[in-house]
Design an enzyme around this catalytic site. Structure first.
Site, PDB file in Angstrom:
ATOM      1  N   GLU A 123       0.887  -1.168   0.000  1.00 31.32           N
ATOM      2  CA  GLU A 123       0.000   0.000   0.000  1.00 31.32           C
ATOM      3  C   GLU A 123       0.915   1.205   0.000  1.00 31.32           C
ATOM      4  OE1 GLU A 123      -3.262  -0.327   0.002  1.00 31.32           O
ATOM      5  OE2 GLU A 123      -3.420  -2.440   0.525  1.00 31.32           O
ATOM      6  N   CYS A 182      -3.247   8.211   3.886  1.00 27.24           N
ATOM      7  CA  CYS A 182      -2.971   7.762   2.517  1.00 27.24           C
ATOM      8  C   CYS A 182      -4.181   7.971   1.632  1.00 27.24           C
ATOM      9  CB  CYS A 182      -2.571   6.295   2.531  1.00 27.24           C
ATOM     10  SG  CYS A 182      -3.738   5.273   3.444  1.00 27.24           S
TER      11      CYS A 182
HETATM   12  P1  NAP Z   1       8.633   4.931   4.195  1.00 27.23           P
HETATM   13  O1  NAP Z   1       9.831   5.739   4.370  1.00 27.23           O
HETATM   14  O2  NAP Z   1       8.510   4.082   2.991  1.00 27.23           O
HETATM   15  O3  NAP Z   1       8.506   4.052   5.523  1.00 27.23           O
HETATM   16  C1  NAP Z   1       7.509   3.080   5.680  1.00 27.23           C
HETATM   17  C2  NAP Z   1       8.053   1.949   6.528  1.00 27.23           C
HETATM   18  O4  NAP Z   1       9.123   1.298   5.844  1.00 27.23           O
HETATM   19  C3  NAP Z   1       8.656   2.401   7.855  1.00 27.23           C
HETATM   20  O5  NAP Z   1       8.404   1.412   8.827  1.00 27.23           O
HETATM   21  C4  NAP Z   1      10.127   2.490   7.548  1.00 27.23           C
HETATM   22  O6  NAP Z   1      10.939   2.393   8.686  1.00 27.23           O
HETATM   23  C5  NAP Z   1      10.289   1.283   6.666  1.00 27.23           C
HETATM   24  N1  NAP Z   1      11.434   1.318   5.786  1.00 27.23           N
HETATM   25  C6  NAP Z   1      11.972   2.387   5.162  1.00 27.23           C
HETATM   26  N2  NAP Z   1      12.994   1.982   4.380  1.00 27.23           N
HETATM   27  C7  NAP Z   1      13.096   0.645   4.518  1.00 27.23           C
HETATM   28  C8  NAP Z   1      13.943  -0.346   3.951  1.00 27.23           C
HETATM   29  N3  NAP Z   1      14.899  -0.030   3.094  1.00 27.23           N
HETATM   30  N4  NAP Z   1      13.760  -1.641   4.323  1.00 27.23           N
HETATM   31  C9  NAP Z   1      12.787  -1.980   5.185  1.00 27.23           C
HETATM   32  N5  NAP Z   1      11.947  -1.073   5.744  1.00 27.23           N
HETATM   33  C10 NAP Z   1      12.097   0.215   5.411  1.00 27.23           C
HETATM   34  O7  NAP Z   1       7.314   5.780   4.194  1.00 27.23           O
HETATM   35  P2  NAP Z   1       7.033   7.141   4.958  1.00 27.23           P
HETATM   36  O8  NAP Z   1       7.462   8.243   4.077  1.00 27.23           O
HETATM   37  O9  NAP Z   1       7.537   7.096   6.340  1.00 27.23           O
HETATM   38  O10 NAP Z   1       5.454   7.024   5.035  1.00 27.23           O
HETATM   39  C11 NAP Z   1       4.583   7.878   4.386  1.00 27.23           C
HETATM   40  C12 NAP Z   1       4.065   7.271   3.117  1.00 27.23           C
HETATM   41  O11 NAP Z   1       3.268   6.152   3.397  1.00 27.23           O
HETATM   42  C13 NAP Z   1       3.198   8.221   2.370  1.00 27.23           C
HETATM   43  O12 NAP Z   1       3.643   8.326   1.044  1.00 27.23           O
HETATM   44  C14 NAP Z   1       1.824   7.596   2.382  1.00 27.23           C
HETATM   45  O13 NAP Z   1       1.064   7.822   1.243  1.00 27.23           O
HETATM   46  C15 NAP Z   1       2.124   6.165   2.572  1.00 27.23           C
HETATM   47  N6  NAP Z   1       1.016   5.501   3.231  1.00 27.23           N
HETATM   48  C16 NAP Z   1       0.241   4.657   2.513  1.00 27.23           C
HETATM   49  C17 NAP Z   1      -0.825   4.023   3.106  1.00 27.23           C
HETATM   50  C18 NAP Z   1      -1.701   3.067   2.340  1.00 27.23           C
HETATM   51  O14 NAP Z   1      -2.442   2.323   2.953  1.00 27.23           O
HETATM   52  N7  NAP Z   1      -1.647   3.069   1.033  1.00 27.23           N
HETATM   53  C19 NAP Z   1      -1.100   4.244   4.454  1.00 27.23           C
HETATM   54  C20 NAP Z   1      -0.291   5.122   5.151  1.00 27.23           C
HETATM   55  C21 NAP Z   1       0.773   5.740   4.525  1.00 27.23           C
HETATM   56  P3  NAP Z   1      11.476   3.728   9.450  1.00 27.23           P
HETATM   57  O15 NAP Z   1      10.291   4.422   9.965  1.00 27.23           O
HETATM   58  O16 NAP Z   1      12.344   3.182  10.497  1.00 27.23           O
HETATM   59  O17 NAP Z   1      12.182   4.526   8.415  1.00 27.23           O
END
Ligand code: NAP
Length: 526
Positions: free
Chosen positions: A257, A296
């Site tokens: 997602e 999201c």
């Molecule tokens: P992100 O950087 O991709 O982080 C999401 C998760 O992935 C966090 O737990 C993060 O850990 C982890 N992570 C990051 N890099 C990783 C890697 N290389 N290997 C394994 N895990 C890794 O996303 P964000 O920017 O924090 O979150 C916001 C985004 O989420 C927005 O774009 C939003 O649209 C999206 N979102 C989508 C939904 C949906 O249901 N479609 C719901 C909510 C949010 P850390 O926190 O430790 O970095």
């Protein structure tokens, strides 16, 4: 230094091996706790979860596991005040916004418990009746869904530390699959405390629920054949996980997602002064301000007939002007903070990018923040933008600003509106505001291929509809293309991800024996 929150892995609490990453109060700027997953033996932890947790869960029936979900919901309900307190401190959210996360989690668990109870004493699911493979019916094919024998690794985003865990864990545990959650670092406190409460209550067998915090090395490398990953977060991280060599080697199933440029569409019939117009304005303002736009599913693009663009912009701006922003500890405040200063910087950068092609229609003034210092707090005022030409605009359909930001985009006619909505190249949800049922049905049929969910609001349901951005367990959550291509929720259908569907080709008496231990897979939404 604040306290380091433990991880729960291999059936025991374990501290990370370094000082960890700090978690902050996004309004006051104070450090609250630290998390670290450094030095954890993930291979040992995953193996323990597969063997101990998986075996114990699969020994139970769906009804017994659904009783465990109901008990988890009770345990969480008993400590509700504590969760609200953590959310206030670590997410900077108002009570209403915390409810979306916390009460949404408890409700979703309860709903899966109710659905799971209907599956009774079964241990697998039958997908339809067997069909004949030969003329005489002596050899047939029956499809069964059996619980997968791996772990479900849940990698979650910062915006829903409670719901994000339980909306995934509920169908996983009901399916008999042990869960390892890796919460987003910025808001991991609430997830970690909820996991601790459930483990302390002894609801689940050892190994059924684990948590690893921070960024442990080898999170993906330690996955083995038949493990599953359910990811929520940015498209970039989803890509990195899906392209990981270990995931590719074992064809590990990943549900993603990711981000989404969702839209609201005002029908051509909805003139200013009409109920449909007022409902659209109310919903756009709600979506921009609930959880400070960090959903999201939030509305990012507001598609309106060209001749009504000015009236729509004016009405949305007027409603935004009444929203008090700041420290959620002040009762007058309706919109709290973003999750962190890093998110504030990301929102400011996204706004700057959007303003290279969109004009600012309205923005609040930081001087009006209530009880919050703009130099410390991760607070941002709502920003409404507008473009004159939605076709020429690129960034408006591409840059997701994860905050209280939306852009009004004019359309010429219905076909043009559908084309603009599709420019999100795959979204979680679009909502339609109209009093014309025929238009709503045509729009839904035209837009469905590019959306996981369509939310139609007519004046008749003005008071009863569930909200554009509100994810209900009865409806599919996910979306094609840019939204990640995943599917979560949507009733018992969500269990499919955690099962393997297999065709058993056999004489009818064998299939009949198998069917004795199977519940019909409704495949529907409850
Ligand atoms: P992100 O950087 O991709 O982080 C999401 C998760 O992935 C966090 O737990 C993060 O850990 C982890 N992570 C990051 N890099 C990783 C890697 N290389 N290997 C394994 N895990 C890794 O996303 P964000 O920017 O924090 O979150 C916001 C985004 O989420 C927005 O774009 C939003 O649209 C999206 N979102 C989508 C939904 C949906 O249901 N479609 C719901 C909510 C949010 P850390 O926190 O430790 O970095």
């Amino acid at each position: 230094m604040t306290r380091l929150l433990d991880n729960h892995l291999a059936g025991r609490w374990q501290a990370g091996h370094d000082a960890g990453a700090p978690l902050f109060d996004p309004v006051l700027g104070t450090e609250l706790a630290r998390v670290s997953g450094a030095g954890l033996d993930l291979a040992e932890g995953y193996a323990f979860a597969r063997a101990q947790g998986g075996d114990a869960l699969r020994a139970l029936t769906y009804a017994q596991r659904s009783a465990q979900l109901a008990r988890i919901a009770e345990v969480l309900q008993e400590k509700r005040d504590a969760w609200y307190d953590i959310a206030l401190q670590n997410s900077g959210t108002t009570r209403n916004d915390s409810a979306v996360d916390i009460d949404g989690a408890i409700y979703t668990l309860g709903q899966y418990a109710r659905w799971g109870a209907k599956l009774g004493a079964a241990r697998c699911l039958a997908d339809g009746d067997p069909v004949k493979l030969g003329r005489d019916g002596s050899f047939q094919s029956g499809h069964f869904l059996v619980p997968q024998r791996g772990i479900a690794l849940l990698v979650n985003a910062f915006n829903f530390p409670a719901w994000g865990l339980w909306e995934k864990a509920a169908p996983a545990l009901l399916s008999g699959v042990p869960v390892v959650v890796k919460p987003a670092t910025a808001t991991a406190w609430l997830t970690q405390q909820m996991v601790a409460a459930v483990i302390e209550a002894g609801v689940l067998p050892p190994g059924a629920l684990s948590i690893v915090c921070g960024r442990p090395d080898g999170l993906i490398e330690a996955l083995a054949p038949f493990d599953l990953v359910s990811f929520t977060g940015s498209a970039d991280t989803a890509r990195a996980i899906c392209a990981h060599e270990n995931v590719l080697r074992h064809a590990i199933r990943v549900n993603a997602e990711t981000d989404s440029l969702n839209s609201a569409l005002l029908g051509p019939d909805a003139a200013p002064g009409s109920d449909a117009f007022a409902l659209m304005v109310k919903e756009v303002v709600r979506e921009m301000t609930v959880k400070s736009g960090q959903k999201c599913t939030a509305i990012r693009r507001v598609l309106v007939p060209r001749e009504r663009a000015a009236a729509a912009t004016e009405a949305i701006a007027a409603a935004l002007a009444a929203v008090k922003v700041g420290n959620p500890r002040n009762d007058a405040v309706r919109m709290g903070a973003l999750a962190s200063r890093a998110q504030l910087a990301a929102v400011r950068a996204g706004l700057a990018a959007l303003q290279s092609e969109a004009q600012l229609a309205w923005a609040g003034d930081d001087a009006d923040l209530v009880d919050a210092d703009p130099k410390v707090a991760a607070c941002v005022m709502p920003h409404l933008l507008k473009v004159d030409d939605g076709d020429a605009s690129k960034l408006v359909h591409d840059v997701e600003v994860f905050g209280p930001v939306a852009t009004v985009v004019p359309y010429r006619d219905a076909g043009h509106a559908f084309t603009l909505a599709r420019r999100g190249y795959g979204s979680l949800v679009a909502s339609l505001f109209t009093d014309d049922a025929a238009f709503a049905a045509r729009a839904a049929a035209q837009m469905a291929h590019a959306h996981g969910r369509l939310h139609v609001v007519t004046p008749a349901v003005g008071k009863t509809h569930t909200g554009h951005g509100n994810v209900m367990p009865m409806s599919l959550h996910g979306g094609p293309g840019r939204a990640g291509g995943g599917e979560e929720l949507g009733g018992l259908r969500a269990l499919a991800f955690y099962h393997q569907r297999s065709a058993v080709q056999a004489p009818p008496e064998v299939l009949a024996k198998l069917a004795e231990g199977a519940a019909p897979w409704q495949g529907g939404t409850g």
